[in-house]
Design a protein around this motif. Structure first.
Motif, PDB file in Angstrom:
ATOM      1  N   SER A 187       0.834  -1.212   0.000  1.00 49.36           N
ATOM      2  CA  SER A 187       0.000   0.000   0.000  1.00 49.36           C
ATOM      3  C   SER A 187       0.862   1.252   0.000  1.00 49.36           C
ATOM      4  CB  SER A 187      -0.920   0.005   1.224  1.00 49.36           C
ATOM      5  OG  SER A 187      -1.762  -1.127   1.217  1.00 49.36           O
ATOM      6  N   LEU A 188       1.937   1.230   0.761  1.00 49.79           N
ATOM      7  CA  LEU A 188       2.842   2.380   0.834  1.00 49.79           C
ATOM      8  C   LEU A 188       3.490   2.643  -0.525  1.00 49.79           C
ATOM      9  CD1 LEU A 188       4.098   4.474   2.733  1.00 49.79           C
ATOM     10  CD2 LEU A 188       5.912   2.825   3.219  1.00 49.79           C
ATOM     11  N   VAL A 189       3.863   1.596  -1.217  1.00 49.47           N
ATOM     12  CA  VAL A 189       4.465   1.743  -2.547  1.00 49.47           C
ATOM     13  C   VAL A 189       3.465   2.337  -3.529  1.00 49.47           C
ATOM     14  CG1 VAL A 189       5.389   0.474  -4.534  1.00 49.47           C
ATOM     15  CG2 VAL A 189       6.167  -0.084  -2.218  1.00 49.47           C
ATOM     16  N   ILE A 190       2.228   1.844  -3.470  1.00 47.18           N
ATOM     17  CA  ILE A 190       1.187   2.343  -4.381  1.00 47.18           C
ATOM     18  C   ILE A 190       0.902   3.819  -4.132  1.00 47.18           C
ATOM     19  CG2 ILE A 190      -1.252   2.144  -4.997  1.00 47.18           C
ATOM     20  CD1 ILE A 190      -0.999  -0.869  -4.506  1.00 47.18           C
ATOM     21  N   VAL A 191       0.780   4.182  -2.853  1.00 45.76           N
ATOM     22  CA  VAL A 191       0.505   5.582  -2.499  1.00 45.76           C
ATOM     23  C   VAL A 191       1.648   6.480  -2.958  1.00 45.76           C
ATOM     24  CG1 VAL A 191       0.255   7.197  -0.578  1.00 45.76           C
ATOM     25  CG2 VAL A 191      -1.031   5.043  -0.592  1.00 45.76           C
ATOM     26  N   THR A 192       2.879   6.027  -2.758  1.00 43.90           N
ATOM     27  CA  THR A 192       4.050   6.811  -3.177  1.00 43.90           C
ATOM     28  C   THR A 192       4.072   6.991  -4.689  1.00 43.90           C
ATOM     29  OG1 THR A 192       5.300   5.944  -1.292  1.00 43.90           O
ATOM     30  CG2 THR A 192       6.565   6.935  -3.088  1.00 43.90           C
ATOM     31  N   PHE A 193       3.788   5.909  -5.386  1.00 45.32           N
ATOM     32  CA  PHE A 193       3.764   5.966  -6.850  1.00 45.32           C
ATOM     33  C   PHE A 193       2.693   6.931  -7.342  1.00 45.32           C
ATOM     34  CE2 PHE A 193       2.070   4.427 -10.893  1.00 45.32           C
ATOM     35  CZ  PHE A 193       3.219   4.483 -11.681  1.00 45.32           C
ATOM     36  N   LEU A 194       1.504   6.870  -6.753  1.00 47.41           N
ATOM     37  CA  LEU A 194       0.419   7.779  -7.173  1.00 47.41           C
ATOM     38  C   LEU A 194       0.766   9.231  -6.873  1.00 47.41           C
ATOM     39  CD1 LEU A 194      -2.737   5.723  -6.069  1.00 47.41           C
ATOM     40  CD2 LEU A 194      -1.916   6.147  -8.401  1.00 47.41           C
ATOM     41  N   SER A 195       1.428   9.466  -5.748  1.00 44.78           N
ATOM     42  CA  SER A 195       1.807  10.843  -5.398  1.00 44.78           C
ATOM     43  C   SER A 195       2.787  11.407  -6.408  1.00 44.78           C
ATOM     44  CB  SER A 195       2.418  10.871  -3.992  1.00 44.78           C
ATOM     45  OG  SER A 195       1.477  10.428  -3.042  1.00 44.78           O
ATOM     46  N   ILE A 196       3.778  10.599  -6.768  1.00 50.03           N
ATOM     47  CA  ILE A 196       4.761  11.036  -7.756  1.00 50.03           C
ATOM     48  C   ILE A 196       4.087  11.292  -9.102  1.00 50.03           C
ATOM     49  CG2 ILE A 196       6.817  10.332  -9.051  1.00 50.03           C
ATOM     50  CD1 ILE A 196       7.690   8.787  -6.565  1.00 50.03           C
ATOM     51  N   TYR A 197       3.182  10.433  -9.458  1.00 51.35           N
ATOM     52  CA  TYR A 197       2.482  10.552 -10.749  1.00 51.35           C
ATOM     53  C   TYR A 197       1.655  11.837 -10.795  1.00 51.35           C
ATOM     54  CZ  TYR A 197      -0.721   9.506 -14.554  1.00 51.35           C
ATOM     55  OH  TYR A 197      -1.479   9.573 -15.694  1.00 51.35           O
ATOM     56  N   MET A 198       0.954  12.118  -9.686  1.00 53.92           N
ATOM     57  CA  MET A 198       0.126  13.330  -9.641  1.00 53.92           C
ATOM     58  C   MET A 198       0.983  14.593  -9.696  1.00 53.92           C
ATOM     59  SD  MET A 198      -2.762  12.139  -6.877  1.00 53.92           S
ATOM     60  CE  MET A 198      -3.605  13.715  -6.947  1.00 53.92           C
ATOM     61  N   CYS A 199       2.137  14.562  -9.044  1.00 55.37           N
ATOM     62  CA  CYS A 199       3.039  15.721  -9.083  1.00 55.37           C
ATOM     63  C   CYS A 199       3.543  15.970 -10.501  1.00 55.37           C
ATOM     64  CB  CYS A 199       4.217  15.513  -8.145  1.00 55.37           C
ATOM     65  SG  CYS A 199       3.780  15.620  -6.397  1.00 55.37           S
ATOM     66  N   LEU A 200       3.873  14.903 -11.167  1.00 56.60           N
ATOM     67  CA  LEU A 200       4.354  15.032 -12.557  1.00 56.60           C
ATOM     68  C   LEU A 200       3.264  15.556 -13.465  1.00 56.60           C
ATOM     69  CD1 LEU A 200       6.466  11.730 -12.895  1.00 56.60           C
ATOM     70  CD2 LEU A 200       7.298  14.088 -12.691  1.00 56.60           C
ATOM     71  N   GLU A 201       2.020  15.142 -13.232  1.00 59.82           N
ATOM     72  CA  GLU A 201       0.907  15.614 -14.034  1.00 59.82           C
ATOM     73  C   GLU A 201       0.681  17.105 -13.847  1.00 59.82           C
ATOM     74  OE1 GLU A 201      -1.246  14.240 -16.287  1.00 59.82           O
ATOM     75  OE2 GLU A 201       0.139  12.546 -16.343  1.00 59.82           O
ATOM     76  N   ARG A 202       0.844  17.606 -12.629  1.00 61.78           N
ATOM     77  CA  ARG A 202       0.662  19.023 -12.353  1.00 61.78           C
ATOM     78  C   ARG A 202       1.699  19.878 -13.065  1.00 61.78           C
ATOM     79  NH1 ARG A 202      -0.425  18.641  -5.858  1.00 61.78           N
ATOM     80  NH2 ARG A 202      -2.521  17.692  -5.978  1.00 61.78           N
ATOM     81  N   HIS A 203       2.956  19.376 -13.051  1.00 59.62           N
ATOM     82  CA  HIS A 203       4.020  20.130 -13.697  1.00 59.62           C
ATOM     83  C   HIS A 203       3.843  20.173 -15.205  1.00 59.62           C
ATOM     84  CE1 HIS A 203       6.464  21.087 -10.239  1.00 59.62           C
ATOM     85  NE2 HIS A 203       6.376  19.807  -9.819  1.00 59.62           N
ATOM     86  N   ASN A 204       3.220  19.171 -15.723  1.00 52.81           N
ATOM     87  CA  ASN A 204       2.994  19.130 -17.162  1.00 52.81           C
ATOM     88  C   ASN A 204       1.805  20.035 -17.537  1.00 52.81           C
ATOM     89  OD1 ASN A 204       5.107  17.429 -17.555  1.00 52.81           O
ATOM     90  ND2 ASN A 204       3.872  15.559 -17.366  1.00 52.81           N
TER      91      ASN A 204
END
Length: 204
Positions: A187-204
């Motif tokens: 669960s921790l890995v999934i949450v971390t991955f989603l957080s990184i993905y959302m941050c990248l989406e915002r910057h784009n």
């Protein structure tokens, strides 16, 4: 292994008192002229046939005495796990002759295996392996050992089966902890991955 002290009387033969053998064995004479072989620390290695030749005024005579050692076995019990199955083990170690083992409670089961080991010192270790069923209801098993030279006939030893159940419970709890830890990390890995993905989406 010292078993005891033994004296072999050789009647009234006039065996030479100077005769002796290895291992501290000595040929001695009593005050009335009787000869005997003295073995101070008799053990299994001293088994065999002893002979004495005596010459006297009327002729000669040979006496042969065959000696066998008896060693009391050490009785013990333990629990074993083998190929995913549970066993109560009863051991009669270092006996001569070998002891005989049996169980007072077997749940009507014939799943008993006997193992015999010849030790280097000439003694025998006998083990009886009794498979313990998963639904065994007894808290204790009793192993009965009989030995040829026991004056009381037989001796018993108990196996505490609650230790098996406690071990099984501990294994189950450990498995639960492992599974919970696995899902927590996942669960921790999934949450971390989603957080990184959302941050990248915002910057784009």
């Amino acid at each position: 292994m010292e078993v005891g002290r033994i004296i072999l009387p050789f009647l009234a033969l006039l065996c030479p008192s100077s005769s002796s053998s290895a291992g501290g064995k000595t040929l001695r004479n009593t005050t009335n002229g009787e000869s005997y072989l003295h073995i101070p620390h008799f053990g299994v290695q001293d088994e065999g046939t002893y002979n004495c030749e005596g010459v006297f005024r009327g002729g000669a005579e040979t006496v042969n005495i065959t000696v066998r050692a008896a060693v009391t076995p050490v009785l013990s019990t333990r629990l074993e796990q083998d190929s995913g199955q549970r066993f109560a083990v009863c051991s009669a170690a270092g006996g001569k002759p070998a002891a005989k083992l049996s169980w007072e409670e077997m749940w009507g089961s014939s799943e008993v295996t006997e193992r015999s080991t010849q030790n280097a010192d000439g003694t025998v270790t006998v083990e009886s392996w009794l498979r313990v069923p998963d639904d065994g209801t007894k808290d204790k098993l009793t192993c009965v050992a009989s030995y040829l030279f026991w004056t009381r006939g037989a001796s018993t030893a108990a196996v505490d089966l609650t230790e098996i159940r406690d071990a099984g419970s501990l294994a189950g709890e450990l498995w639960q902890v492992i599974m919970i830890s696995f899902f927590f990390v996942l669960s921790l890995v999934i949450v971390t991955f989603l957080s990184i993905y959302m941050c990248l989406e915002r910057h784009n």
